[in-house]
Design a protein around this motif. Structure first.
Motif, PDB file in Angstrom:
ATOM      1  N   GLY A  85      -1.703   8.488  -7.131  1.00  0.00           N
ATOM      2  CA  GLY A  85      -0.562   8.123  -6.295  1.00  0.00           C
ATOM      3  C   GLY A  85      -0.993   7.536  -4.961  1.00  0.00           C
ATOM      4  N   MET A  86      -1.949   8.199  -4.287  1.00  0.00           N
ATOM      5  CA  MET A  86      -2.433   7.655  -3.013  1.00  0.00           C
ATOM      6  C   MET A  86      -3.127   6.320  -3.206  1.00  0.00           C
ATOM      7  N   ALA A  87      -3.897   6.188  -4.307  1.00  0.00           N
ATOM      8  CA  ALA A  87      -4.596   4.932  -4.561  1.00  0.00           C
ATOM      9  C   ALA A  87      -3.604   3.786  -4.738  1.00  0.00           C
ATOM     10  N   LEU A  88      -2.550   4.003  -5.499  1.00  0.00           N
ATOM     11  CA  LEU A  88      -1.558   2.942  -5.704  1.00  0.00           C
ATOM     12  C   LEU A  88      -0.900   2.542  -4.389  1.00  0.00           C
ATOM     13  N   LEU A  89      -0.574   3.529  -3.565  1.00  0.00           N
ATOM     14  CA  LEU A  89       0.108   3.221  -2.306  1.00  0.00           C
ATOM     15  C   LEU A  89      -0.804   2.446  -1.355  1.00  0.00           C
ATOM     16  N   VAL A  90      -2.045   2.902  -1.212  1.00  0.00           N
ATOM     17  CA  VAL A  90      -2.926   2.213  -0.263  1.00  0.00           C
ATOM     18  C   VAL A  90      -3.343   0.836  -0.782  1.00  0.00           C
ATOM     19  N   PHE A  91      -3.468   0.682  -2.112  1.00  0.00           N
ATOM     20  CA  PHE A  91      -3.737  -0.652  -2.656  1.00  0.00           C
ATOM     21  C   PHE A  91      -2.567  -1.592  -2.372  1.00  0.00           C
ATOM     22  N   LEU A  92      -1.354  -1.064  -2.467  1.00  0.00           N
ATOM     23  CA  LEU A  92      -0.178  -1.876  -2.145  1.00  0.00           C
ATOM     24  C   LEU A  92      -0.197  -2.289  -0.680  1.00  0.00           C
ATOM     25  N   GLY A  93      -0.590  -1.357   0.199  1.00  0.00           N
ATOM     26  CA  GLY A  93      -0.694  -1.704   1.615  1.00  0.00           C
ATOM     27  C   GLY A  93      -1.770  -2.741   1.874  1.00  0.00           C
ATOM     28  N   ALA A  94      -2.939  -2.587   1.231  1.00  0.00           N
ATOM     29  CA  ALA A  94      -4.012  -3.565   1.411  1.00  0.00           C
ATOM     30  C   ALA A  94      -3.602  -4.934   0.884  1.00  0.00           C
ATOM     31  N   GLN A 110      -8.155  -7.523   8.720  1.00  0.00           N
ATOM     32  CA  GLN A 110      -9.223  -7.386   7.728  1.00  0.00           C
ATOM     33  C   GLN A 110      -9.762  -5.959   7.698  1.00  0.00           C
ATOM     34  N   ALA A 111      -9.974  -5.375   8.870  1.00  0.00           N
ATOM     35  CA  ALA A 111     -10.528  -4.023   8.920  1.00  0.00           C
ATOM     36  C   ALA A 111      -9.592  -3.016   8.259  1.00  0.00           C
ATOM     37  N   VAL A 112      -8.306  -3.108   8.551  1.00  0.00           N
ATOM     38  CA  VAL A 112      -7.344  -2.175   7.959  1.00  0.00           C
ATOM     39  C   VAL A 112      -7.255  -2.383   6.450  1.00  0.00           C
ATOM     40  N   ALA A 113      -7.258  -3.647   6.011  1.00  0.00           N
ATOM     41  CA  ALA A 113      -7.204  -3.916   4.575  1.00  0.00           C
ATOM     42  C   ALA A 113      -8.434  -3.346   3.857  1.00  0.00           C
ATOM     43  N   VAL A 114      -9.598  -3.485   4.463  1.00  0.00           N
ATOM     44  CA  VAL A 114     -10.823  -2.935   3.854  1.00  0.00           C
ATOM     45  C   VAL A 114     -10.767  -1.416   3.812  1.00  0.00           C
ATOM     46  N   LEU A 115     -10.289  -0.797   4.887  1.00  0.00           N
ATOM     47  CA  LEU A 115     -10.160   0.668   4.903  1.00  0.00           C
ATOM     48  C   LEU A 115      -9.218   1.147   3.807  1.00  0.00           C
ATOM     49  N   LEU A 116      -8.080   0.485   3.670  1.00  0.00           N
ATOM     50  CA  LEU A 116      -7.126   0.898   2.645  1.00  0.00           C
ATOM     51  C   LEU A 116      -7.707   0.715   1.245  1.00  0.00           C
ATOM     52  N   ALA A 117      -8.367  -0.427   1.027  1.00  0.00           N
ATOM     53  CA  ALA A 117      -8.956  -0.663  -0.290  1.00  0.00           C
ATOM     54  C   ALA A 117     -10.047   0.358  -0.601  1.00  0.00           C
ATOM     55  N   GLY A 120      -8.410   3.685  -1.425  1.00  0.00           N
ATOM     56  CA  GLY A 120      -7.871   3.679  -2.781  1.00  0.00           C
ATOM     57  C   GLY A 120      -8.952   3.783  -3.832  1.00  0.00           C
ATOM     58  N   THR A 121     -10.073   3.102  -3.605  1.00  0.00           N
ATOM     59  CA  THR A 121     -11.179   3.159  -4.560  1.00  0.00           C
ATOM     60  C   THR A 121     -11.747   4.572  -4.662  1.00  0.00           C
ATOM     61  N   LEU A 122     -11.915   5.243  -3.532  1.00  0.00           N
ATOM     62  CA  LEU A 122     -12.430   6.611  -3.555  1.00  0.00           C
ATOM     63  C   LEU A 122     -11.451   7.562  -4.231  1.00  0.00           C
ATOM     64  N   ASN A 123     -10.166   7.330  -4.050  1.00  0.00           N
ATOM     65  CA  ASN A 123      -9.184   8.177  -4.736  1.00  0.00           C
ATOM     66  C   ASN A 123      -9.245   7.978  -6.247  1.00  0.00           C
ATOM     67  N   LEU A 124      -9.399   6.730  -6.675  1.00  0.00           N
ATOM     68  CA  LEU A 124      -9.546   6.483  -8.111  1.00  0.00           C
ATOM     69  C   LEU A 124     -10.830   7.113  -8.641  1.00  0.00           C
TER      70      LEU A 124
END
Length: 294
Positions: A85-94, A110-117, A120-124
């Motif tokens: 669930g968190m991964a989907l949400l943060v990927f949507l934000g990125a 760019q920094a915020v998008a990389v952080l969100l991605a 999400g990757t770590l959550n997956l």
């Protein structure tokens, strides 16, 4: 951020508060906090929030928390659910930030998008690890180094996200200021051009007014010189012509003098002028300071 902070606090209250609060409500608040972060990012970038999609993600991935919050054997299912669930949400934000029309490299976007991605990757990755290695423990604080590392990353992630969002707002204000300055500069140039056109027009009007007024005054003077002394009626009419021409001339001068002074280039030249004459005046000369405007 408040919802996520409360949710994490409830997680650490495991075995102290009821499982419904420390598991179901805690994870639901964390998901709701992520959903609000995505909604804020979309609104900040001028996009529709998409509340139905965000609400659907929160509800779907909160169901295992609500249904199995008091089932120790469902620990792995709960971790997989909250992680996906968190991964989907943060990927949507990125994805929202990356597809923003104003997105440029080497900025806070760019920094915020990389952080969100990365989050999400770590959550997956956490969900995949839990799926491959079923979790039977009931205390999430004793799941080993991977869980500790994940929570340490969560602290760093939210700290970096807070800084990144603040810089994004600063960059937005900077861009708005630059746009406003550009618009103000364009408006100033347009105003200066209009003012110059007005000055040119007033100069032309001034010339067109002064010429006929001068002719009228000269003609009246010529008539007055050739007028018989006993023709009082004509003399009165000529006097009326003189007064009217002077009044109109003063009106033109009063309206155009200020604009003329602003339109011409001025250079001041000052000096002393000895206006004394005779022997006594030469001994005690009267000196006046004069200023000439060229």
């Amino acid at each position: 951020m408040v919802a996520i902070s409360i949710g994490v606090g409830l997680l650490y209250g495991r075995n102290v508060i009821p499982p419904f609060w420390s598991i179901a409500i805690a994870n639901a608040l964390i998901l709701v906090g992520h959903a609000f972060l995505v909604a804020g990012a979309r609104r900040f970038l001028g996009r529709s929030v998409g509340w139905p999609l965000l609400a659907a993600v929160v509800v779907v991935f909160c169901l295992p928390m609500m249904l199995y919050h008091n089932v120790p054997e469902a620990m792995g299912l709960r971790i997989i659910s909250i992680s996906i669930g968190m991964a989907l949400l943060v990927f949507l934000g990125a994805w929202t930030i990356v597809h923003d029309s104003r997105f440029q490299l080497l900025n806070a976007h760019q920094a915020v998008a990389v952080l969100l991605a990365l989050h999400g990757t770590l959550n997956l990755a956490r969900a995949a690890q839990t799926l491959l290695e079923p979790v039977l423990a009931t205390d999430m604080l004793r799941l080993g180094p991977s869980t500790s590392t994940f929570f340490a990353w969560g602290i760093l992630f939210f700290f970096g996200l807070t800084v990144g969002l603040a810089v994004m707002v600063t960059e937005r204000l900077r861009d708005l200021l630059q746009d406003r300055l550009i618009k103000e500069n364009v408006a100033r140039c347009a105003a200066e051009a209009a003012l110059q056109e007005q000055r040119n027009f007033l100069t032309m009007v001034s010339h067109e007014f002064r010429t006929p007024l001068g002719i009228m005054a000269a003609s009246a003077d010529l008539i007055a010189c050739n007028l018989p002394a006993d023709d009082k009626e004509s003399a009165e009419e000529l006097d009326r012509i003189h007064r009217a021409s002077r009044r109109l001339g003063n009106l033109v001068e009063g309206c155009l003098a200020d604009d003329w002074l602003e339109s011409v280039s001025q250079s001041r030249r000052s000096g002393e002028l000895n206006v004394g004459t005779g022997r006594k005046s030469s001994q005690h000369p009267l000196r006046l300071h004069t200023t000439a405007i060229e």
